[in-house]
Motif scaffolding. Structure first.
Motif, PDB file in Angstrom:
ATOM      1  N   UNK A   1       0.792  -1.258   0.010  1.00 21.71           N
ATOM      2  CA  UNK A   1      -0.191   0.178   0.019  1.00 21.71           C
ATOM      3  C   UNK A   1       0.905   1.335  -0.011  1.00 21.71           C
ATOM      4  N   UNK A   2       1.961   1.172   0.717  1.00 15.93           N
ATOM      5  CA  UNK A   2       2.792   2.225   0.737  1.00 15.93           C
ATOM      6  C   UNK A   2       3.281   2.920  -0.873  1.00 15.93           C
ATOM      7  N   UNK A   3       3.448   1.673  -1.639  1.00 22.49           N
ATOM      8  CA  UNK A   3       4.233   1.847  -2.893  1.00 22.49           C
ATOM      9  C   UNK A   3       2.817   2.350  -3.816  1.00 22.49           C
ATOM     10  N   UNK A   4       1.615   2.328  -3.389  1.00 22.42           N
ATOM     11  CA  UNK A   4       0.677   2.885  -4.195  1.00 22.42           C
ATOM     12  C   UNK A   4      -0.280   3.785  -3.509  1.00 22.42           C
ATOM     13  N   UNK A   5      -0.144   5.137  -3.412  1.00 23.15           N
ATOM     14  CA  UNK A   5      -0.412   6.097  -2.971  1.00 23.15           C
ATOM     15  C   UNK A   5      -2.073   6.158  -2.935  1.00 23.15           C
ATOM     16  N   UNK A   6      -2.287   6.077  -4.368  1.00 19.60           N
ATOM     17  CA  UNK A   6      -3.790   5.897  -4.835  1.00 19.60           C
ATOM     18  C   UNK A   6      -4.574   4.806  -4.397  1.00 19.60           C
ATOM     19  N   UNK A   7      -3.917   3.692  -3.654  1.00 20.56           N
ATOM     20  CA  UNK A   7      -4.607   2.626  -3.202  1.00 20.56           C
ATOM     21  C   UNK A   7      -4.612   1.449  -4.190  1.00 20.56           C
ATOM     22  N   UNK A   8      -5.039   0.204  -3.766  1.00 29.29           N
ATOM     23  CA  UNK A   8      -4.833  -1.117  -4.530  1.00 29.29           C
ATOM     24  C   UNK A   8      -6.243  -1.657  -4.568  1.00 29.29           C
ATOM     25  N   UNK A   9      -6.807  -2.344  -5.483  1.00 26.29           N
ATOM     26  CA  UNK A   9      -7.920  -3.175  -5.439  1.00 26.29           C
ATOM     27  C   UNK A   9      -7.555  -4.298  -4.670  1.00 26.29           C
ATOM     28  N   UNK A  10      -8.392  -4.859  -3.903  1.00 27.27           N
ATOM     29  CA  UNK A  10      -8.180  -6.234  -3.172  1.00 27.27           C
ATOM     30  C   UNK A  10      -7.672  -7.401  -4.179  1.00 27.27           C
ATOM     31  N   UNK A  11      -8.276  -7.554  -5.210  1.00 24.68           N
ATOM     32  CA  UNK A  11      -7.802  -8.510  -6.092  1.00 24.68           C
ATOM     33  C   UNK A  11      -6.142  -8.475  -6.520  1.00 24.68           C
ATOM     34  N   UNK A  12      -6.021  -7.068  -6.971  1.00 23.49           N
ATOM     35  CA  UNK A  12      -4.422  -6.959  -7.224  1.00 23.49           C
ATOM     36  C   UNK A  12      -3.568  -7.068  -6.026  1.00 23.49           C
ATOM     37  N   UNK A  13      -3.994  -6.690  -4.857  1.00 24.42           N
ATOM     38  CA  UNK A  13      -3.147  -6.697  -3.809  1.00 24.42           C
ATOM     39  C   UNK A  13      -2.770  -8.356  -3.673  1.00 24.42           C
ATOM     40  N   UNK A  14      -3.956  -9.075  -3.559  1.00 20.56           N
ATOM     41  CA  UNK A  14      -3.869 -10.513  -3.430  1.00 20.56           C
ATOM     42  C   UNK A  14      -2.844 -11.262  -4.439  1.00 20.56           C
ATOM     43  N   UNK A  15      -2.747 -10.576  -5.751  1.00 20.00           N
ATOM     44  CA  UNK A  15      -1.767 -11.035  -6.792  1.00 20.00           C
ATOM     45  C   UNK A  15      -0.501 -10.640  -6.448  1.00 20.00           C
ATOM     46  N   UNK A  16      -0.308  -9.357  -6.035  1.00 20.40           N
ATOM     47  CA  UNK A  16       1.002  -8.916  -5.591  1.00 20.40           C
ATOM     48  C   UNK A  16       1.523  -9.624  -4.392  1.00 20.40           C
ATOM     49  N   UNK A  17       0.880 -10.182  -3.623  1.00 21.01           N
ATOM     50  CA  UNK A  17       1.147 -10.714  -2.300  1.00 21.01           C
ATOM     51  C   UNK A  17       1.413 -12.145  -2.671  1.00 21.01           C
ATOM     52  N   UNK A  18       0.886 -12.574  -3.683  1.00 25.48           N
ATOM     53  CA  UNK A  18       0.937 -14.161  -3.870  1.00 25.48           C
ATOM     54  C   UNK A  18       0.005 -14.846  -2.732  1.00 25.48           C
ATOM     55  N   UNK A  19      -0.966 -14.384  -2.399  1.00 27.18           N
ATOM     56  CA  UNK A  19      -1.725 -15.062  -1.253  1.00 27.18           C
ATOM     57  C   UNK A  19      -3.145 -15.075  -1.764  1.00 27.18           C
TER      58      UNK A  19
END
Length: 176
Positions: free
Chosen positions: A64-82
Motif C-alpha cells: 500500500x505504501x508503494x501505491x498512494x492511490x490505493x490498490x484493489x483487493x484482487x490486485x493486492x492478493x496477486x502482488x502478495x501471492x496469497x
C-alpha cells in the motif's frame, strides 16, 4: 576461539551437511533456502517483538505504501501471492486498527480499494526504517563489493531459473 567457516555453520543454519554425492547445484539450492529461512525467521521475530506485528501485515502495508492511490483487493492478493481470503482477513484487522481504509469505487461497486491512512503511513515508515536497518545488520558481514557481486550473481541465477521455467509454464497452460 577459531573462526567458523560457512561449511562449519551449515547444520546451525538448518542446512543438511554437504554430501559427496550432492551436486553443486543441489548444495547451492539448499544453502540459498537455509539463508533465506534464517533471514526471514529473524525479521519475523523482530517485527513481532518490536512492533507486535507479522510479516504478512508488514508486506501488505509495504504494498500500500508503494501505491498512494490505493490498490484493489484482487490486485493486492496477486502482488502478495496469497488468496483473496488471506488478504481480506488482514485488511479487516488493519481497518479496525485505523492503519488502512477500504473504499468502494463509484465506477465498480463490486470492487474494493484499500489505502493507507495517515497513521498507517507513519506506522509503516517507522517499521520500514527499522526493517532496513535489520537487513543491513544481518548482511553486515559482507562488504559493499561482495554485496554488489552477490546481488548480480543472484540476478544471473534468477534469469537462469526464469529461462528454464518459461517453456514449461507455457506448455502447462497450453500456450506452447
Amino acid at each position: 576461539m577459531s573462526a567458523r567457516t560457512s561449511d562449519d555453520m551449515d547444520s546451525a543454519l538448518g542446512e543438511p551437511a554437504a554430501h559427496e554425492d550432492h551436486s553443486a547445484d543441489l548444495r547451492l539450492w539448499l544453502r540459498l533456502l537455509a539463508v533465506s529461512n534464517l533471514i526471514e525467521a529473524e525479521i519475523r521475530r523482530r517485527l513481532r517483538e518490536r512492533f507486535n506485528t507479522t510479516l504478512p501485515r508488514f508486506d501488505l502495508l509495504a504494498q500500500l505504501e508503494r501505491a498512494p492511490e490505493g490498490i484493489l483487493l484482487g490486485e493486492l492478493s496477486r502482488r502478495m501471492m496469497v488468496s483473496n481470503g488471506n488478504v481480506t482477513g488482514l485488511v479487516e484487522r488493519l481497518v479496525q486498527e485505523g492503519l488502512i481504509v477500504r473504499e468502494t469505487p463509484e465506477t465498480d461497486r463490486r470492487a474494493v480499494r484499500v489505502s493507507l491512512t495517515p497513521s498507517g503511513r507513519a506506522a509503516f515508515a517507522e517499521m520500514a526504517a527499522e526493517h532496513s536497518d535489520w537487513v543491513g545488520e544481518l548482511l553486515g558481514g559482507l562488504g559493499a563489493a561482495e554485496l554488489d557481486q552477490l546481488y548480480h550473481r543472484l540476478g544471473d541465477l534468477k534469469a537462469s531459473v526464469t529461462s528454464a521455467t518459461e517453456g514449461k509454464a507455457k506448455t502447462r497452460t497450453g500456450d506452447a
